[in-house]
Structure formats: C-alpha cells, structure tokens
Design an enzyme around this catalytic site. Sequence first.
Site, PDB file in Angstrom:
ATOM      1  CE  LYS A  78      -6.144 -65.845  -6.519  1.00  0.00           C
ATOM      2  NZ  LYS A  78      -6.332 -66.110  -5.072  1.00  0.00           N
ATOM      3  CB  SER A 153      -9.887 -67.692  -4.749  1.00  0.00           C
ATOM      4  OG  SER A 153      -8.732 -67.132  -4.133  1.00  0.00           O
ATOM      5  CB  SER A 177      -7.213 -68.747  -1.821  1.00  0.00           C
ATOM      6  OG  SER A 177      -8.582 -68.526  -1.733  1.00  0.00           O
TER       7      SER A 177
HETATM    8  N1  GLN Z   1     -12.475 -69.551   0.345  1.00  0.00           N
HETATM    9  C1  GLN Z   1     -12.209 -68.466   1.234  1.00  0.00           C
HETATM   10  C2  GLN Z   1     -13.116 -67.314   0.886  1.00  0.00           C
HETATM   11  O1  GLN Z   1     -13.933 -67.482   0.080  1.00  0.00           O
HETATM   12  C3  GLN Z   1     -10.790 -68.072   1.137  1.00  0.00           C
HETATM   13  C4  GLN Z   1     -10.484 -67.279  -0.052  1.00  0.00           C
HETATM   14  C5  GLN Z   1      -9.044 -66.881  -0.090  1.00  0.00           C
HETATM   15  O2  GLN Z   1      -8.214 -67.419   0.645  1.00  0.00           O
HETATM   16  N2  GLN Z   1      -8.745 -65.908  -0.939  1.00  0.00           N
HETATM   17  O3  GLN Z   1     -13.013 -66.262   1.449  1.00  0.00           O
END
Ligand code: GLN
Length: 477
Positions: A78, A153, A177
């Site tokens: 990532k 994400s 994410s």
């Molecule tokens: N979707 C969550 C957010 O927008 C989690 C994102 C993540 O785990 N990096 O914060």
Amino acid sequence: MNMPHTIDSIRAGLETKQFSAEELARQTLGFAEAENPKTNAYLTFCPERALAAARRVDEKLAAGEDPGPLAGAPIAIKDVILTRGVRTTCASRLLANYIPPYDATAVTRLEQAGGVIIGKTNCDEFAMGSSTENSAFGPVRNPAALDRVPGGSSGGSAAAVAQDTAVLALGSDTGGSIRQPASFCGVTGVTPTYGRVSRYGLTAFASSLDHIGPFSRAVRDSARLLQVIAGRDEMDSTSAFAPVPDYVAALDGNVRGMKIGIPKEFFEGLASDVGDLILAAVDQLKKIGCEVRDIGLPHTPYAVASYYVIATAEASSNLARYDGVRYTARASSETTLSGMYRVTRDEGFGAECKRRIMLGTYVLSHGYYDAYYLKAQKARTLVARDYARAFEDVDAIVGPVSPFPAFKLGEKLDDPVAMYLSDIYTITGDLAGIPCMSVPCGKTAQGLPVGLQILARHFDETGMFRLADAYQRASST
Ligand code: GLN
C-alpha cells in the site's frame, strides 16, 4: 506459466524448477502491468527492485541456502508504506513525487524473508476513506464487479490479490481499511493486535489506531506473512515485546469446543443477503465443533462517533507536517510564509483530508477538548471493556465485516456520513486494539463477495488464524 496463488505453490514451483524466482517476477510484472488499466490497483511498479530481490532468492536456492519463508512471492505494498528509492505518494497530490530515503520495517522484513515487492498500490488519500475513491490518482475498481468500489482505504492491495497480480499484499488499518476491502474483494485481510507490527515507515494517520497487516487468498499465507513482519522493533516504541508464536504450526483444523460469541449489535442494520451468508458461516462453524453463544457489546452504537473524533484529532496533528517546508512540493504563487502554507495545503489536500483536518482541529480546540476529545476517549475505553468482558466467556467473536457488499462507484461520495457508516462493525476492533480479520464467506446473489469477521483477544492471532483456517478448509470442501 499459470500464475501460482499461494506461497506453497510458489515454493513447489521453485524447488521443482518449473520456474525461477526471476522468471516468476518477470511474468507477474508483465501480467500486473497489462491488467492494471482495468482496476487502477497499482500506482507504481518497481521492476528493478523486484528483479533484484528475485535474483537473490535464485542465488540462495542455487547455493543450497534457505531462501526464506516468503521465497519468490510477489508482494504489493500500500502506498502509505515507505519504500526506499520507490515513489510513495499516499495517493496525495502533495507527495506525487516523494521518494523515501528509507524502508518501513515491515518492508525490510519481508524482503529479508525472500519476498519480491513488485509495486505500490492505490488507496484513499492518507488512508482516509472506505472506498478508495479519495485517491488523487483516480479510484480503484473492484475486480469482482468493475462498476463497484473495492472498499477502502487499502482498496488497491485487496484488488491486487483478488486480481492475482500479487500473491500477498500489505495494507494499513485504522478503522477497518484492511478488513472492509478484503470483504468487498473476496480475499483474506488481517488487522493484527495494535503494536504487533512495527509502524516505522507507515505514514501516520491516527497513530493510536494505525496498524500494518496482510492480505492473501489463503488464511495460511496471511499467517505466514504476519509471522515475518510481527515482533518488536527498536524504531517504533509502541511495538510490542511479546514473543511471536509459530502461527502456521497452530493451523491444525481443530476448533472442537472453541467458544464463539455472536454480538447482537452487529446484526442491526445489516443487509439481508449479507446476514444470510454470515449466519450460514456460523452454522458451518457449529458443524466443525464450535460452541456458539449470543453476546452483547453494548457500547457499539458509540463507536463510529468516537472514532471520527479521535481519528480526526490525531490526523489533524499528523498532517501538519505537509506544509511545503518539511514535506511536499511548495506552492510558488505566494510570497508570504503564511500564504505559502495556505496555498500549498489548499492545492495539495483533497476534500476528505480537509474535512478531517477541520474536524480534528475543532475537537482539539480550547473549550471543546473536554466535550469531544475527552468524551470520545472515555467511550473508547467502554468499547474496549465490552470486549474484555466478552472474552471472559468466549474465545473468539464473529460477525459481518460490513453492513453491505461492495457499492457502486460514486454512490456514497456526496454523503460522508453514509460512507463513515461502512465501518460500523470494523471500528470497534481498532478502538479496542484487538486482532481481527476478514475471511471470505461466499457471494451474494449478485455475485458480490462477503467477508466473515473474526475478532480475538489481544495477541491471540494464533486462535484467530486457527478458526479462520478451519473455516476456510471446511467451506472449500
Ligand atoms: N474508513 C475509515 C476512515 O475513513 C477507516 C480508514 C482506515 O482504516 N485507514 O477513517
């Protein structure tokens, strides 16, 4: 050459000389580059680094040395995880040309174990989002349904494994994410205990919640990958000293008598097709000998609100360094210092990051700190206590990962709160810092993958993997 999907099949191919690690790396890179226009999963390929790593594996094999537990496995990383000499953008315009001078510890460890990093994957900008639509470099499409999001994400990492352009991938999880994109794309994704994996070289989003974790097809391969990257690292003072057990040795398929809790709060507001698949998975767990009981996690309704206070507070502080001085390209149109900061950040950050910086700054400001930030921290403690209490009676907790399967691109973009609710079942695990994962448990009538979430006690990745692996074996026969 057929693309191998598992670490074992790669090892077998190398040992029987069906292919060399270098041949496999070339083949994978060619395939990944050809497939990428379909999904936009990768932002950067790093062929030189991949081929050098593959050649080291071939040399070790030729010399009769152990090439390492991940020998030859093509890995996607990532793009919030730093790779020395390889562009790392965090999917932000601000870092479009940033070349890190060092590797994240997880990256160093997986290359030492014989892994072959082939490229960097697309994600939401600074890992903020649930759909990978917040990338400055365009959204990722779900390989299972190209008009739908891959989740986020870490959508690019999940899509890469689902598309077979990588056998393993690293993602990061702050509020879901890793598990949510794993569920949406039909692969395995693991969020280890907080502190289990060093965060050195992971771009900070919300430091008290950030984790690095694996993606793979087979549960067994995520266990192997975690084995390599887990463990104390001097470079991250929050990394745990706890010894790393042999995760793979525990995968004996025997879960007889294991006590599984089903939290009723995870079934409120769940789409019926997802609910049916989760209940079918629970039946399967009973068949292989688990004892299932209903439990309560009563503070779950407060989790999303407290998460979005804590995470934005930490993000507003962590993102302060992208100011055109310490990091990032500098806006040249302004001549004053404050003007330069303002224009650099205004032009550089996307809408979601700006929203979070504003929200986070507000909840930390004088007069609001106690009302919001402190209150959210108290709610976080209550969520963690719910789990501690539940784990007095059960060995693992299972439920859905997300209330719905992959949604259409654009569907939730104009409604941030609807997007935030995607994480309603994943966020509590992060707030409590416990290990949790998503394992594929079938597809809806529309053919969309759904993941089963498994949560376990702090540092009991072993029990979590054992259950997930036993389920995966039972459901594939
Ligand atoms: N979707 C969550 C957010 O927008 C989690 C994102 C993540 O785990 N990096 O914060």
